[in-house]
Design an enzyme around this catalytic site. Structure first.
Site, short mmCIF file in Angstrom:
data_model
loop_
_atom_site.label_atom_id
_atom_site.label_comp_id
_atom_site.label_asym_id
_atom_site.label_seq_id
_atom_site.Cartn_x
_atom_site.Cartn_y
_atom_site.Cartn_z
N TRP A 46 0.92 -1.17 -0.06
CA TRP A 46 0.12 -0.01 -0.05
C TRP A 46 1.01 1.39 0.14
O TRP A 46 0.57 2.34 -0.58
CB TRP A 46 -0.87 -0.06 1.15
CG TRP A 46 -2.10 -1.00 0.89
CD1 TRP A 46 -2.30 -2.02 -0.02
CD2 TRP A 46 -3.29 -0.61 1.69
NE1 TRP A 46 -3.58 -2.59 0.18
CE2 TRP A 46 -4.31 -1.63 1.04
CE3 TRP A 46 -3.78 0.08 2.57
CZ2 TRP A 46 -5.55 -2.02 1.52
CZ3 TRP A 46 -5.27 -0.23 3.13
CH2 TRP A 46 -5.97 -1.09 2.42
N ASP A 57 3.61 -1.80 11.92
CA ASP A 57 3.31 -3.15 11.56
C ASP A 57 4.16 -3.96 12.79
O ASP A 57 5.27 -3.39 13.16
CB ASP A 57 3.39 -3.82 10.46
CG ASP A 57 2.69 -4.97 10.02
OD1 ASP A 57 1.61 -5.04 9.20
OD2 ASP A 57 2.88 -5.99 10.58
N ASP A 99 -5.07 -1.97 6.84
CA ASP A 99 -5.22 -3.22 6.15
C ASP A 99 -4.87 -4.28 7.27
O ASP A 99 -4.54 -5.52 6.95
CB ASP A 99 -4.29 -3.48 5.10
CG ASP A 99 -4.52 -4.60 4.17
OD1 ASP A 99 -5.79 -5.06 4.03
OD2 ASP A 99 -3.72 -5.27 3.64
N LYS A 112 -9.88 -2.25 6.21
CA LYS A 112 -10.45 -3.46 5.95
C LYS A 112 -11.37 -3.69 6.92
O LYS A 112 -11.23 -3.57 8.36
CB LYS A 112 -9.25 -4.52 6.11
CG LYS A 112 -9.86 -6.00 5.83
CD LYS A 112 -8.43 -7.26 6.14
CE LYS A 112 -7.53 -6.93 4.83
NZ LYS A 112 -6.54 -8.02 5.36
#
Length: 224
Positions: free
Chosen positions: A76, A93, A133, A173
């Site tokens: 992304w 992340d 995401d 998401k």
């Protein structure tokens, strides 16, 4: 491996590979988005989900500051870098993400109390776009998996409402058609438009959808 009719790759079973992993490998080898990502230099097929969402909703145009939650492996961020090269991007992340020019990356848990401040400090101003995401590791129980991912969506939405500029966008998401009713209602209170979409790059058998919330209304002033 063998090739069947139409050039489809078939993976032979192996004593060192489970039937599930064999099916996954075969699906990957035959996935046109995987092949396209490799040819076009994207780190994952997920890049095309963002590209297709942007093609439909146009939220990347003119963004200057972007936060990517659940950034690994970086597809992304690559999309944003190519579409809006001048944008400042901050990503986070649990997994390591190989460096990407123009992006500041943190390997840490977004739910860590220190994470939001780290992201805000690196961003250096209000965000135009917060995208997520993130998804919880699945345990195979659909209701539990949906609830765990819904908690991440809720946390991402709360963060977005803290850092977005008025008019900004939140893309996330969600699972199974759009997420919890109360969560969607909260988004509609905070954004002018809340839409759900399943881009073509999202596999038909997947329960994932995406919510695109545009026109952030701004933070409410505290009571005096």
């Amino acid at each position: 491996m063998t090739r069947g009719a139409g050039g489809r790759v078939r993976v032979r079973t192996s004593r060192n590979r489970t039937a599930q992993s064999t099916r996954w490998l075969e699906r990957q080898l035959n996935d046109p988005y995987v092949k396209r990502a490799k040819a076009e230099g994207y780190r994952s097929r997920a890049a095309y989900k963002l590209l297709e969402l942007d093609e439909k909703f146009g939220f990347l145009k003119g963004v200057r500051r972007v936060v990517d939650l659940g950034a690994a492996p970086g597809g992304w961020i690559q999309v944003v870098r190519r579409k809006v090269p001048q944008a400042m991007i901050v990503g986070i992340d649990l997994l390591p993400v190989d460096p990407i020019d123009g992006a500041t990356l943190f390997q840490m848990d977004f739910l860590d109390d220190a994470a939001p401040d780290r992201l805000v400090e690196a961003l250096g101003g209000e965000a135009d776009l917060v995208m997520s995401d993130m998804a919880a590791n699945t345990v195979g129980h659909p209701q539990t998996d949906a609830l765990r991912t819904a908690a991440l969506v809720e946390a991402a939405h709360a963060f977005a409402c803290d850092v977005l500029r008025p008019g900004g966008t939140f893309v996330s998401k969600v699972f199974a058609g759009g997420g919890d009713t109360a969560m969607v209602a909260e988004m509609k209170r905070n954004f002018a438009s809340v839409k759900h979409a399943k881009p073509p790059a999202s596999r038909k058998g997947s329960v994932e959808w995406f919510v695109v919330a545009t026109g952030f209304k701004g933070r409410a002033e505290p009571d005096q």
